[in-house]
Design an enzyme around this catalytic site. Structure first.
Site, short mmCIF file in Angstrom:
data_model
loop_
_atom_site.label_atom_id
_atom_site.label_comp_id
_atom_site.label_asym_id
_atom_site.label_seq_id
_atom_site.Cartn_x
_atom_site.Cartn_y
_atom_site.Cartn_z
N GLY A 132 2.97 -1.14 4.38
CA GLY A 132 2.97 0.30 4.18
C GLY A 132 4.53 0.92 3.76
N GLY B 10 2.70 2.07 10.93
CA GLY B 10 3.54 3.28 10.69
C GLY B 10 4.26 3.64 11.87
N ASN C 149 0.98 -1.30 0.06
CA ASN C 149 -0.05 0.05 0.01
C ASN C 149 0.88 1.28 0.10
OD1 ASN C 149 -1.76 1.92 0.44
ND2 ASN C 149 -2.45 1.19 2.57
N GLU D 63 -5.41 -5.22 10.64
CA GLU D 63 -4.31 -4.00 11.02
C GLU D 63 -4.68 -3.47 12.27
OE1 GLU D 63 -2.34 -2.79 6.80
OE2 GLU D 63 -3.88 -1.31 7.37
N HIS E 276 -9.64 0.84 5.11
CA HIS E 276 -8.31 0.98 5.53
C HIS E 276 -8.53 2.26 6.89
CE1 HIS E 276 -4.14 2.27 6.62
NE2 HIS E 276 -3.92 1.27 6.00
N LYS F 81 0.00 4.25 -0.21
CA LYS F 81 -0.60 5.27 0.25
C LYS F 81 -0.51 6.58 -0.47
CE LYS F 81 -0.58 2.92 4.73
NZ LYS F 81 -0.43 2.84 6.33
N GLU G 79 -7.27 4.60 8.08
CA GLU G 79 -6.85 5.86 7.65
C GLU G 79 -7.91 6.45 7.11
OE1 GLU G 79 -3.16 5.23 5.70
OE2 GLU G 79 -2.10 4.85 7.60
N SER H 249 3.53 -2.16 10.21
CA SER H 249 5.00 -2.25 10.38
C SER H 249 5.61 -3.60 10.22
CB SER H 249 5.55 -1.85 11.94
OG SER H 249 5.19 -0.63 12.42
O1 LIG Z 1 -1.87 -0.38 4.43
C1 LIG Z 1 -0.86 -0.76 5.26
C2 LIG Z 1 -0.79 -0.70 6.60
O2 LIG Z 1 -1.35 0.48 6.99
C3 LIG Z 1 0.55 -0.81 7.26
O3 LIG Z 1 1.51 0.36 7.16
P1 LIG Z 1 2.90 0.25 7.74
O4 LIG Z 1 3.50 -0.76 6.90
O5 LIG Z 1 3.77 1.65 7.41
O6 LIG Z 1 2.95 0.16 9.39
#
Ligand SMILES: O=C[C@H](O)COP(=O)(O)O
Length: 259
Positions: free
Chosen positions: A238, A177, A13, A171, A99, A15, A101, A217
């Site tokens: 992410g 993140g 992703n 998640e 998601h 983002k 977010e 993460s």
């Molecule tokens: O969609 C992906 C997730 O929100 C994980 O993000 P991250 O790997 O940066 O923690």
């Protein structure tokens, strides 16, 4: 059905990062590192404006394309929105839905995620439906309750026929993140619970076919242990998806476990 019957899926992703030229460059690197392997399903999910350039790059490889969101209607007066058909036109196979977010920043409810999930399935897009608890909810002992509400809310009207296409991403919001990862045991406990809830919704046989990804993460250093868990069938990545080498390392972790 054993875990090996479910092909691992590593989905990146991206983002709101990268323009179309930068996205194409990253996609080229991903294709050159993992585009020829067939053991693991791989998908990259750029932002809308980058889909077309990445679509051209991944075409003909084993790297698939996904989007990060869509509207549930096919067309109409929905300023700023994109439909499932428009994504299919760009050869997208996957779409991330609900998601955290989007839930937090754009008020997406379980009912909206449900409409999107049904519309994605109807358009032959594989929905990656995201669920997960906040830190506050975890500390209040509400993980199972939150997961149940979100999963049941998102999957109203989804039947066993969707099992091969449906992907759930667990998640934990506190792990996204932040560098804080759920331990493999913590994640597996929730994944097993999700599969059990799925069995109640679409039947045990169909539930065994659904891929449940972990997100939050995930990185090369912790992927082996997470992906080895019985009910963890891949990752929604992410930060680590923005660097081809770390994304490829995650695919390699899944590849080792697929043998
Ligand atoms: O969609 C992906 C997730 O929100 C994980 O993000 P991250 O790997 O940066 O923690």
């Amino acid at each position: 059905m054993s875990k090996s019957a479910r092909k691992y899926l590593i989905a990146g992703n991206w983002k709101m990062n990268l323009n179309s030229a930068e996205g194409a460059e990253l996609a080229k690197d991903v294709v050159s590192l993992v585009g020829a392997q067939t053991d693991v399903a791989v998908c990259v999910c750029p932002t809308f404006t980058v889909l077309e350039s990445v679509s051209k790059v991944v075409s003909g490889s084993n790297v698939q394309l996904g989007a990060q969101n869509m509207h549930f209607e096919a067309s109409g007066a929905y300023t700023g929105e994109i439909s499932a058909e428009m994504l299919r036109h760009l050869f997208a196979n996957f779409v991330i839905l609900g998601h955290s977010e989007r839930r937090e920043d754009f008020g997406e409810t379980d009912a909206i995620v449900n409409k999107k999930t049904l519309a994605a399935l109807a358009a032959n897009l594989k929905p990656i439906v995201c669920i997960g608890e906040t830190l506050e909810e975890r500390e209040a002992g509400k993980v199972k309750e939150v997961i149940k509400t979100q999963l049941e809310g998102a999957l109203v009207g989804v039947t066993a026929a969707a099992a091969d296409a449906l992907v759930i991403a667990y998640e934990p919001v506190w792990a996204i993140g932040t560098g804080k990862t759920a331990t493999p045991e913590m994640a597996e406990e929730v994944h097993a619970e999700i599969r059990c809830l799925l069995a109640g919704l679409i039947g045990a046989e169909a539930a065994e076919k659904v891929r449940i990804l972990y997100g939050g993460s995930m990185k090369p250093e912790n992927a082996d242990e997470l992906l080895a868990q019985k009910n963890i069938d891949g990752g929604l990545i992410g930060g680590a998806a923005l660097k081809a080498s770390s994304f490829a390392a995650l695919v390699e972790s899944a590849q080792k476990l697929s043998k």
